[in-house]
Write a protein that holds these residues in place. Structure first.
Motif, mmCIF file in Angstrom:
data_model
loop_
_atom_site.group_PDB
_atom_site.id
_atom_site.type_symbol
_atom_site.label_atom_id
_atom_site.label_comp_id
_atom_site.label_asym_id
_atom_site.label_seq_id
_atom_site.Cartn_x
_atom_site.Cartn_y
_atom_site.Cartn_z
ATOM 1 N N GLN A 58 80.953 47.909 67.844
ATOM 2 C CA GLN A 58 81.724 46.920 68.579
ATOM 3 C C GLN A 58 82.730 46.192 67.698
ATOM 4 N N GLY A 59 82.519 46.202 66.386
ATOM 5 C CA GLY A 59 83.416 45.485 65.488
ATOM 6 C C GLY A 59 83.206 43.984 65.512
ATOM 7 N N ILE A 60 82.021 43.535 65.944
ATOM 8 C CA ILE A 60 81.714 42.108 65.982
ATOM 9 C C ILE A 60 81.127 41.685 64.642
ATOM 10 N N ALA A 61 81.808 40.767 63.964
ATOM 11 C CA ALA A 61 81.310 40.276 62.681
ATOM 12 C C ALA A 61 80.216 39.242 62.888
ATOM 13 N N CYS A 62 80.459 38.272 63.748
ATOM 14 C CA CYS A 62 79.444 37.269 64.071
ATOM 15 C C CYS A 62 79.852 36.540 65.347
ATOM 16 N N ILE A 63 78.881 35.880 65.955
ATOM 17 C CA ILE A 63 79.119 35.091 67.167
ATOM 18 C C ILE A 63 78.610 33.685 66.897
ATOM 19 N N LYS A 64 79.510 32.722 66.884
ATOM 20 C CA LYS A 64 79.136 31.342 66.623
ATOM 21 C C LYS A 64 79.038 30.580 67.943
ATOM 22 N N ILE A 65 78.018 29.733 68.033
ATOM 23 C CA ILE A 65 77.765 28.978 69.258
ATOM 24 C C ILE A 65 77.705 27.493 68.934
ATOM 25 N N GLN A 66 78.523 26.716 69.642
ATOM 26 C CA GLN A 66 78.538 25.263 69.487
ATOM 27 C C GLN A 66 78.200 24.629 70.834
ATOM 28 N N LYS A 67 77.149 23.808 70.859
ATOM 29 C CA LYS A 67 76.693 23.206 72.107
ATOM 30 C C LYS A 67 76.954 21.705 72.093
ATOM 31 N N GLY A 68 77.618 21.241 73.137
ATOM 32 C CA GLY A 68 77.838 19.813 73.339
ATOM 33 C C GLY A 68 77.065 19.333 74.547
ATOM 34 N N ILE A 69 77.360 18.127 74.982
ATOM 35 C CA ILE A 69 76.646 17.546 76.118
ATOM 36 C C ILE A 69 76.935 18.313 77.405
ATOM 37 N N ASP A 70 78.203 18.653 77.633
ATOM 38 C CA ASP A 70 78.578 19.336 78.869
ATOM 39 C C ASP A 70 79.366 20.619 78.637
ATOM 40 N N LEU A 71 79.383 21.106 77.397
ATOM 41 C CA LEU A 71 80.168 22.296 77.076
ATOM 42 C C LEU A 71 79.457 23.152 76.033
ATOM 43 N N ILE A 72 79.457 24.459 76.260
ATOM 44 C CA ILE A 72 78.978 25.432 75.277
ATOM 45 C C ILE A 72 80.174 26.275 74.867
ATOM 46 N N ARG A 73 80.503 26.236 73.603
ATOM 47 C CA ARG A 73 81.647 26.995 73.092
ATOM 48 C C ARG A 73 81.136 28.199 72.301
ATOM 49 N N VAL A 74 81.567 29.376 72.711
ATOM 50 C CA VAL A 74 81.163 30.621 72.058
ATOM 51 C C VAL A 74 82.394 31.245 71.410
ATOM 52 N N ILE A 75 82.309 31.483 70.106
ATOM 53 C CA ILE A 75 83.428 32.069 69.359
ATOM 54 C C ILE A 75 82.996 33.429 68.827
ATOM 55 N N ILE A 76 83.701 34.479 69.243
ATOM 56 C CA ILE A 76 83.398 35.840 68.797
ATOM 57 C C ILE A 76 84.379 36.218 67.697
ATOM 58 N N PHE A 77 83.873 36.515 66.530
ATOM 59 C CA PHE A 77 84.713 36.966 65.419
ATOM 60 C C PHE A 77 84.683 38.492 65.412
ATOM 61 N N MET A 78 85.838 39.095 65.724
ATOM 62 C CA MET A 78 85.925 40.550 65.845
ATOM 63 C C MET A 78 86.920 41.115 64.845
ATOM 64 N N GLY A 79 86.608 42.300 64.374
ATOM 65 C CA GLY A 79 87.535 42.977 63.485
ATOM 66 C C GLY A 79 88.632 43.694 64.241
ATOM 67 N N PHE A 80 88.295 44.154 65.468
ATOM 68 C CA PHE A 80 89.255 44.915 66.268
ATOM 69 C C PHE A 80 89.244 44.384 67.703
ATOM 70 N N PRO A 81 89.781 43.181 67.928
ATOM 71 C CA PRO A 81 89.739 42.593 69.287
ATOM 72 C C PRO A 81 90.529 43.372 70.321
ATOM 73 N N LYS A 82 91.459 44.228 69.891
ATOM 74 C CA LYS A 82 92.240 45.014 70.854
ATOM 75 C C LYS A 82 91.336 45.921 71.679
ATOM 76 N N LEU A 83 90.184 46.310 71.105
ATOM 77 C CA LEU A 83 89.248 47.150 71.840
ATOM 78 C C LEU A 83 88.813 46.477 73.130
ATOM 79 N N LEU A 84 88.585 45.166 73.062
ATOM 80 C CA LEU A 84 88.157 44.423 74.247
ATOM 81 C C LEU A 84 89.338 44.058 75.136
ATOM 82 N N ILE A 85 90.445 43.654 74.512
ATOM 83 C CA ILE A 85 91.596 43.188 75.284
ATOM 84 C C ILE A 85 92.251 44.328 76.057
ATOM 85 N N GLU A 86 92.344 45.511 75.417
ATOM 86 C CA GLU A 86 93.053 46.621 76.031
ATOM 87 C C GLU A 86 92.143 47.567 76.804
ATOM 88 N N SER A 87 90.829 47.330 76.731
ATOM 89 C CA SER A 87 89.908 48.251 77.380
ATOM 90 C C SER A 87 90.031 48.193 78.897
#
Length: 220
Positions: A58-87
């Motif tokens: 998948q080319g995923i280096a890591c997935i960082k998760i930040q949780k707040g009171i009313d928001l969960i932010r998920v950041i995907i660090f990818m080496g080749f994001p075009k695979l997902l964007i253009e798929s």
């Protein structure tokens, strides 16, 4: 001094930070930790299913998760994001993934925000390199060729040093063994040395092989 500690945990608070950032009461801690793992597994399975690729590419280096009171932010660090964007451009792959995440984890009662960050030099990341080696081993490429090619790719990322180790029934031999190769410096006992590390499992027709990669990025 023993060498059994995880290089990333050894450097927490100096050169490394947690991949999950949130606060929870002790009674809710284990549940929140399991939710983080479920989110990561859901994302990896979604990308694998929609890109129709093997589980280790998948080319995923890591997935960082930040949780707040009313928001969960998920950041995907990818080496080749075009695979997902253009798929699946007609279905807007990223937006669809975010909608499916929100639907799957609606019980958290928080809005879920998804972002993708591209890694400038993907082959400077140990997980992406391990995925490359795993794919080569599954295609029955010689382990020595796979390790040397991984080091050549890593040299383009301008790192200070790399060590690659493969353990198990290498090349289908009856007796398991450990093979490793190192290029440059990898100071594992220096806490301020920024070491990136991963442990990866690949299932071949001969059995399970373990891949470990240490990359010396820089010194603080």
């Amino acid at each position: 001094m023993g060498q059994k500690i995880n290089p990333l945990g050894f450097r927490l608070g100096t050169t490394q930070s947690h991949h999950s950032v949130w606060f929870a009461q002790p009674k809710n801690y284990s549940e929140s930790l399991q939710d983080d793992q479920k989110i990561r597994d859901f994302i990896k399975n979604y990308i694998q299913k929609n890109l129709k690729i093997s589980s280790g590419a998948q080319g995923i280096a890591c997935i960082k998760i930040q949780k707040g009171i009313d928001l969960i932010r998920v950041i995907i660090f990818m080496g080749f994001p075009k695979l997902l964007i253009e798929s699946r451009p007609q279905e807007r792959g990223i937006e669809e993934l975010q909608m499916n995440l929100q639907k799957e984890f609606h019980y958290m009662n928080r809005k879920l925000n998804l972002a993708i960050t591209r890694i400038a030099k993907p082959y400077g990341n140990p997980i992406i390199l391990a995925e490359f080696i795993a794919e080569q081993l599954m295609n029955r490429v010689s382990f020595r060729k796979a390790m040397k090619k991984a080091i050549e790719l890593n040299e383009e990322a301008d790192t200070k040093g790399i060590q690659v180790q493969i353990a198990g029934r290498i090349d289908g031999k009856d007796i398991a063994r450990v093979e490793w190769i190192r290029e440059g410096r990898v100071p594992l006992q220096t806490i301020r040395a920024k070491i990136d590390y991963c442990s990866y499992i690949v299932r071949t027709i001969y059995g399970v092989l373990g891949i470990k990669i240490w990359i010396f990025i820089d010194k603080e």
